[in-house]
Design a protein around this motif. Structure first.
Motif, PDB file in Angstrom:
ATOM      1  N   UNK A  99       5.107  40.332   5.500  1.00  0.00           N
ATOM      2  CA  UNK A  99       5.884  40.973   6.364  1.00  0.00           C
ATOM      3  C   UNK A  99       6.230  39.752   6.993  1.00  0.00           C
ATOM      4  N   UNK A 100       6.394  39.112   7.338  1.00  0.00           N
ATOM      5  CA  UNK A 100       7.037  37.611   8.659  1.00  0.00           C
ATOM      6  C   UNK A 100       7.758  37.158   8.066  1.00  0.00           C
ATOM      7  N   UNK A 101       7.392  36.755   6.871  1.00  0.00           N
ATOM      8  CA  UNK A 101       8.382  36.026   5.398  1.00  0.00           C
ATOM      9  C   UNK A 101       9.587  36.622   5.057  1.00  0.00           C
ATOM     10  N   UNK A 102       9.365  38.056   5.170  1.00  0.00           N
ATOM     11  CA  UNK A 102      11.189  38.973   4.683  1.00  0.00           C
ATOM     12  C   UNK A 102      11.653  38.994   5.992  1.00  0.00           C
ATOM     13  N   UNK A 103      10.978  39.338   6.825  1.00  0.00           N
ATOM     14  CA  UNK A 103      11.543  39.064   8.408  1.00  0.00           C
ATOM     15  C   UNK A 103      12.665  37.810   8.207  1.00  0.00           C
ATOM     16  N   UNK A 104      11.589  36.991   8.220  1.00  0.00           N
ATOM     17  CA  UNK A 104      12.416  35.054   8.411  1.00  0.00           C
ATOM     18  C   UNK A 104      13.581  35.158   7.443  1.00  0.00           C
ATOM     19  N   UNK A 105      13.361  35.095   6.438  1.00  0.00           N
ATOM     20  CA  UNK A 105      14.523  35.762   5.082  1.00  0.00           C
ATOM     21  C   UNK A 105      15.429  36.565   5.556  1.00  0.00           C
ATOM     22  N   UNK A 106      15.667  37.513   6.076  1.00  0.00           N
ATOM     23  CA  UNK A 106      16.805  38.881   6.297  1.00  0.00           C
ATOM     24  C   UNK A 106      17.414  37.481   7.967  1.00  0.00           C
ATOM     25  N   UNK A 107      16.372  37.292   8.480  1.00  0.00           N
ATOM     26  CA  UNK A 107      17.233  36.506   9.651  1.00  0.00           C
ATOM     27  C   UNK A 107      17.997  35.307   9.273  1.00  0.00           C
ATOM     28  N   UNK A 108      18.092  34.660   8.456  1.00  0.00           N
ATOM     29  CA  UNK A 108      18.413  33.563   7.843  1.00  0.00           C
ATOM     30  C   UNK A 108      19.682  34.621   7.049  1.00  0.00           C
ATOM     31  N   UNK A 109      19.249  35.559   6.645  1.00  0.00           N
ATOM     32  CA  UNK A 109      20.430  35.627   5.851  1.00  0.00           C
ATOM     33  C   UNK A 109      21.898  36.520   6.961  1.00  0.00           C
ATOM     34  N   UNK A 110      21.618  36.688   7.713  1.00  0.00           N
ATOM     35  CA  UNK A 110      22.201  36.860   9.160  1.00  0.00           C
ATOM     36  C   UNK A 110      23.578  36.451   9.791  1.00  0.00           C
ATOM     37  N   UNK A 165      13.571  32.263  16.607  1.00  0.00           N
ATOM     38  CA  UNK A 165      13.724  33.958  16.598  1.00  0.00           C
ATOM     39  C   UNK A 165      12.518  34.477  15.985  1.00  0.00           C
ATOM     40  N   UNK A 166      12.551  34.020  15.029  1.00  0.00           N
ATOM     41  CA  UNK A 166      10.682  34.519  14.119  1.00  0.00           C
ATOM     42  C   UNK A 166       9.651  34.254  15.566  1.00  0.00           C
ATOM     43  N   UNK A 167      10.018  32.959  16.232  1.00  0.00           N
ATOM     44  CA  UNK A 167       9.019  32.692  17.496  1.00  0.00           C
ATOM     45  C   UNK A 167       9.116  34.053  18.601  1.00  0.00           C
ATOM     46  N   UNK A 168      10.332  33.991  18.967  1.00  0.00           N
ATOM     47  CA  UNK A 168      10.296  35.146  20.043  1.00  0.00           C
ATOM     48  C   UNK A 168      10.232  36.768  19.344  1.00  0.00           C
ATOM     49  N   UNK A 169       9.965  36.800  18.492  1.00  0.00           N
ATOM     50  CA  UNK A 169       9.433  38.559  17.979  1.00  0.00           C
ATOM     51  C   UNK A 169       8.231  38.243  17.954  1.00  0.00           C
ATOM     52  N   UNK A 170       7.429  37.186  17.784  1.00  0.00           N
ATOM     53  CA  UNK A 170       5.678  36.767  18.517  1.00  0.00           C
ATOM     54  C   UNK A 170       5.285  36.887  16.646  1.00  0.00           C
ATOM     55  N   UNK A 171       6.183  35.862  15.881  1.00  0.00           N
ATOM     56  CA  UNK A 171       5.083  35.906  15.005  1.00  0.00           C
ATOM     57  C   UNK A 171       5.510  34.811  14.940  1.00  0.00           C
ATOM     58  N   UNK A 172       5.250  34.020  15.565  1.00  0.00           N
ATOM     59  CA  UNK A 172       5.106  32.265  15.421  1.00  0.00           C
ATOM     60  C   UNK A 172       3.663  31.585  14.614  1.00  0.00           C
ATOM     61  N   UNK A 173       2.670  32.251  14.787  1.00  0.00           N
ATOM     62  CA  UNK A 173       1.887  31.413  14.846  1.00  0.00           C
ATOM     63  C   UNK A 173       1.265  32.520  12.748  1.00  0.00           C
ATOM     64  N   UNK A 174       1.742  33.759  12.494  1.00  0.00           N
ATOM     65  CA  UNK A 174       1.476  33.904  11.212  1.00  0.00           C
ATOM     66  C   UNK A 174       2.686  33.595  10.407  1.00  0.00           C
ATOM     67  N   UNK A 175       4.120  33.133  10.649  1.00  0.00           N
ATOM     68  CA  UNK A 175       5.203  32.508   9.966  1.00  0.00           C
ATOM     69  C   UNK A 175       4.574  31.436   9.450  1.00  0.00           C
ATOM     70  N   UNK A 176       3.757  30.373  10.689  1.00  0.00           N
ATOM     71  CA  UNK A 176       3.342  29.220  10.283  1.00  0.00           C
ATOM     72  C   UNK A 176       2.491  28.810   9.215  1.00  0.00           C
ATOM     73  N   UNK A 177       1.522  30.368   9.735  1.00  0.00           N
ATOM     74  CA  UNK A 177       0.836  30.000   8.686  1.00  0.00           C
ATOM     75  C   UNK A 177       1.372  30.598   6.894  1.00  0.00           C
TER      76      UNK A 177
END
Length: 243
Positions: A99-110, A165-177
């Motif tokens: 979920x975190x990776x998919x959200x990050x991809x959508x942030x990139x696309x925006x 932006x992923x960090x601001x959403x609170x997903x920093x640890x999950x995205x990094x992992x």
């Protein structure tokens, strides 16, 4: 003056025709398949739509790449967003990481620069394919031209901004992992089908994963740099072990 305007109009028309034909050609070359034909990927598609609605991010069309290396190609074509996820991505990540990776991809696309980068990458894609058939000495001189253009279209700061932006959403640890896990597997099992024009469109640049040859211009920071930035200030005992 009329000749210049005519030449410009002709160049724009040729560019538009290449743009229209480039995406189907790209999917065929990558052997990409629509996600709706497979029950497991249908669930991923539903999760992607849910994340897009929840985060008010653009809806995306999901494709599957027959690759064991975990990665996602993020392409913004006008107002349409295409994500081409490898089969290895689903095998490598748990639900929270996916979920975190998919959200990050959508942030990139925006990001608007991603649209320019996508347009340029698709224009250069057929020429980059030809480049692989050239002698190594010619590739040595021509490759920097491709990577410099793509880096100018979307510099590494674009990737850092999306991670922020992923960090601001609170997903920093999950995205990094997730990024670290993907990087470890991607280095062991490299992508089979990619070229230098498509490199910056992947969530993890194959060139950045390998450190990149000294003569090319990387359009992404290394995974270690990205994880370090994501984990800066994170309060987690295991954070130091993630990068």
């Amino acid at each position: 003056m009329k000749i210049v305007l005519l030449a410009l109009a002709l160049a724009l028309m040729v560019s538009w025709m290449l743009w229209q034909a480039s995406l189907p050609r790209l999917w065929r070359w990558l052997d990409a398949r629509p996600s709706g034909h497979f029950p497991v990927w249908k669930k991923v598609r539903e999760r992607l739509d849910f994340i897009a609605r929840r985060e008010r991010l653009p809806q995306a069309q999901l494709w599957i790449l027959p690759e064991f290396s975990p990665n996602v190609l993020v392409l913004a074509r006008g107002k349409r967003v295409h994500l081409a996820a490898t089969e290895g991505l689903l095998r490598a990540l748990d639900n929270e990481e996916l979920d975190a990776v998919l959200a990050l991809c959508l942030i990139h696309a925006r990001n608007r620069r991603r649209r320019l980068q996508s347009w340029l990458a698709l224009q250069l894609f057929p020429f980059a394919r030809l480049l692989h058939s050239y002698p190594a000495i010619l590739q040595l001189f021509i490759s920097p031209c491709f990577t410099l253009l793509l880096r100018l279209a979307a510099p590494p700061s674009i990737v850092r901004s999306a991670d922020k932006k992923a960090e601001e959403r609170g997903d920093a640890l999950v995205v990094a992992a997730a990024l670290q896990k993907m990087a470890v597997l991607a280095r062991k099992i490299p992508l089979r089908r990619w070229n230098i024009a498509l490199d910056p469109l992947f969530l993890l640049s194959p060139l950045a994963l390998d450190g990149g040859p000294f003569w090319v211009f990387l359009s992404q920071p290394s995974v270690e740099e990205r994880c370090e930035a994501l984990l800066t200030g994170a309060t987690c005992e295991s954070a130091a072990g993630l990068p």
